[in-house]
Write a protein that holds these residues in place. Structure first.
Motif, short mmCIF file in Angstrom:
data_model
loop_
_atom_site.label_atom_id
_atom_site.label_comp_id
_atom_site.label_asym_id
_atom_site.label_seq_id
_atom_site.Cartn_x
_atom_site.Cartn_y
_atom_site.Cartn_z
N ARG A 1 -32.16 42.64 -38.86
CA ARG A 1 -31.08 41.70 -39.15
C ARG A 1 -29.72 42.38 -39.32
NH1 ARG A 1 -32.82 36.60 -40.52
NH2 ARG A 1 -35.06 36.34 -40.82
N ARG A 2 -29.67 43.69 -39.19
CA ARG A 2 -28.38 44.39 -39.38
C ARG A 2 -27.42 44.03 -38.24
NH1 ARG A 2 -29.85 50.44 -39.25
NH2 ARG A 2 -27.62 50.72 -39.71
N SER A 3 -26.20 43.70 -38.60
CA SER A 3 -25.18 43.37 -37.60
C SER A 3 -24.49 44.65 -37.13
CB SER A 3 -24.15 42.42 -38.19
OG SER A 3 -23.10 42.18 -37.27
N TYR A 4 -24.20 44.73 -35.84
CA TYR A 4 -23.58 45.93 -35.29
C TYR A 4 -22.24 45.66 -34.61
CZ TYR A 4 -25.57 44.35 -30.81
OH TYR A 4 -25.90 43.61 -29.70
N LYS A 5 -21.75 44.41 -34.65
CA LYS A 5 -20.55 44.10 -33.89
C LYS A 5 -19.84 42.89 -34.46
CE LYS A 5 -23.12 41.14 -30.69
NZ LYS A 5 -23.43 40.83 -29.28
N SER A 6 -18.55 42.79 -34.16
CA SER A 6 -17.76 41.61 -34.48
C SER A 6 -16.46 41.66 -33.71
CB SER A 6 -17.47 41.54 -35.99
OG SER A 6 -16.66 40.40 -36.27
N ASP A 7 -16.03 40.49 -33.20
CA ASP A 7 -14.71 40.39 -32.57
C ASP A 7 -13.60 40.26 -33.61
OD1 ASP A 7 -15.54 40.59 -29.91
OD2 ASP A 7 -16.03 38.46 -29.80
N ASP A 8 -13.96 39.96 -34.84
CA ASP A 8 -13.00 39.80 -35.93
C ASP A 8 -12.73 41.17 -36.55
OD1 ASP A 8 -11.58 39.23 -38.22
OD2 ASP A 8 -12.99 37.74 -38.99
N ARG A 9 -11.49 41.62 -36.48
CA ARG A 9 -11.15 42.95 -36.99
C ARG A 9 -11.54 43.11 -38.46
NH1 ARG A 9 -8.10 46.39 -34.00
NH2 ARG A 9 -7.21 45.60 -32.05
N ALA A 10 -11.38 42.05 -39.22
CA ALA A 10 -11.70 42.13 -40.65
C ALA A 10 -13.19 42.37 -40.89
CB ALA A 10 -11.27 40.85 -41.35
N GLN A 11 -14.02 42.04 -39.89
CA GLN A 11 -15.46 42.22 -40.01
C GLN A 11 -15.97 43.49 -39.33
OE1 GLN A 11 -17.33 40.17 -41.92
NE2 GLN A 11 -15.40 39.14 -42.41
N GLN A 12 -15.06 44.31 -38.83
CA GLN A 12 -15.46 45.55 -38.15
C GLN A 12 -15.58 46.66 -39.19
OE1 GLN A 12 -12.51 45.86 -35.01
NE2 GLN A 12 -13.47 44.22 -33.80
N THR A 13 -16.68 46.62 -39.92
CA THR A 13 -16.89 47.41 -41.12
C THR A 13 -17.57 48.76 -40.83
OG1 THR A 13 -19.04 46.37 -41.46
CG2 THR A 13 -17.11 45.31 -42.47
#
Length: 279
Positions: A185-197
């Motif tokens: 379930r780990r996320s590895y991507k996002s188009d939202d810069r705020a979510q690019q952790t």
């Protein structure tokens, strides 16, 4: 005189966007099989559907896995009274506007009970994929609407669905299938810069390492240069990594060979199938 040895097909993985632009391109990962490994040769980006369609029209041989649905659920098609053969259905669908698609699918969902709003294809559950009629988060219905008509226009071969140029083979891919196998379930991507952790960066690096060691159901090892590895990790949108995941799905399909390229014998010729689902 000996017959010429046929050229090995180019392998292609495509991360798709239904509305590509300079900051959100269609990404093609291109490579080849060599000594049991899949060598990534280059990434190519397209900021318009027309440019991507022009690439599709180039001579083969190539085998590609494309990250968008190739068909709609049979249940949906039958209830709407749309054509029940794949090509006729897709041409009918292509003639609709996005607004018409949204209104039609929303009405379908509104008439169904909670928990069963969407119709699903047979391949959705084993692949863990969103229903191909979904028009938001992610808008895969619009991706189908943008992608499949251009595959048809290019005359490529779609195994199990539509006969075309067998030197250019297009299969439906889904990078999330392999990514979840490694990351859960780990996320590895996002188009939202705020979510690019930082946590997503670590997940991308873990996924890349697993692909290099062949730690998926496909047993294929991705061969990367140091610069390529860094570039895949640095793309916080995950588009480049998703294209590389589709590249591995295309490589597995090449191993299975014609005519089905690993697609199941009993696939629904209206719905299609995600390559490697159930592999």
């Amino acid at each position: 005189m000996a017959s010429p040895v046929p050229a090995a097909p180019l392998l292609v993985g495509c991360d798709f966007s239904s509305r590509p632009m300079a900051r959100k391109t269609i990404v093609l990962a291109q490579g080849s099989a060599s000594g049991g490994r899949i060598v990534l040769s280059k990434m190519e980006r397209f900021a318009s559907l027309d440019d991507w369609a022009q690439w599709l029209g180039q001579p083969g041989p190539w085998i590609g896995a494309f990250d968008f649905p190739f068909g709609l659920p049979r249940e949906l098609v039958e209830q709407l009274g749309w054509p029940r053969t794949w090509e006729a259905c897709m041409r009918h669908y292509a003639a609709l506007s996005r607004e018409q698609i949204r209104a039609t699918f929303a009405a379908f969902c509104d008439a169904r009970p909670v928990g069963k709003k969407f119709a699903h294809r047979a391949c959705d559950v084993p692949a863990g994929a969103s229903p191909s009629m979904k028009w938001v988060n992610p808008p895969v219905a619009y991706m189908l609407h943008a992608g499949v008509p251009r595959l048809l226009a290019a005359g490529v071969h779609l195994p199990g669905l539509h006969a075309g140029d067998r030197a250019r083979v297009a299969l439906e891919g889904y990078p999330g299938l392999l990514a979840r196998e490694v990351l859960g379930r780990r996320s590895y991507k996002s188009d939202d810069r705020a979510q690019q952790t930082p946590e997503r960066l670590i997940a991308r690096k873990d996924l890349i390492t697993a692909l290099e060691h062949g730690q998926t159901r496909l047993g294929l090892r991705l061969k990367l240069s140091h610069a390529q590895r860094d570039a895949l990790a640095a793309d916080a949108s995950g588009d480049s990594l998703d294209a590389a995941l589709c590249l591995l799905q295309a490589a597995w399909a090449q191993q299975q060979g014609a005519p089905r390229y690993g697609l199941p014998e009993g696939l629904d010729p209206l719905e299609g199938w995600i390559v490697t689902a159930g592999a």
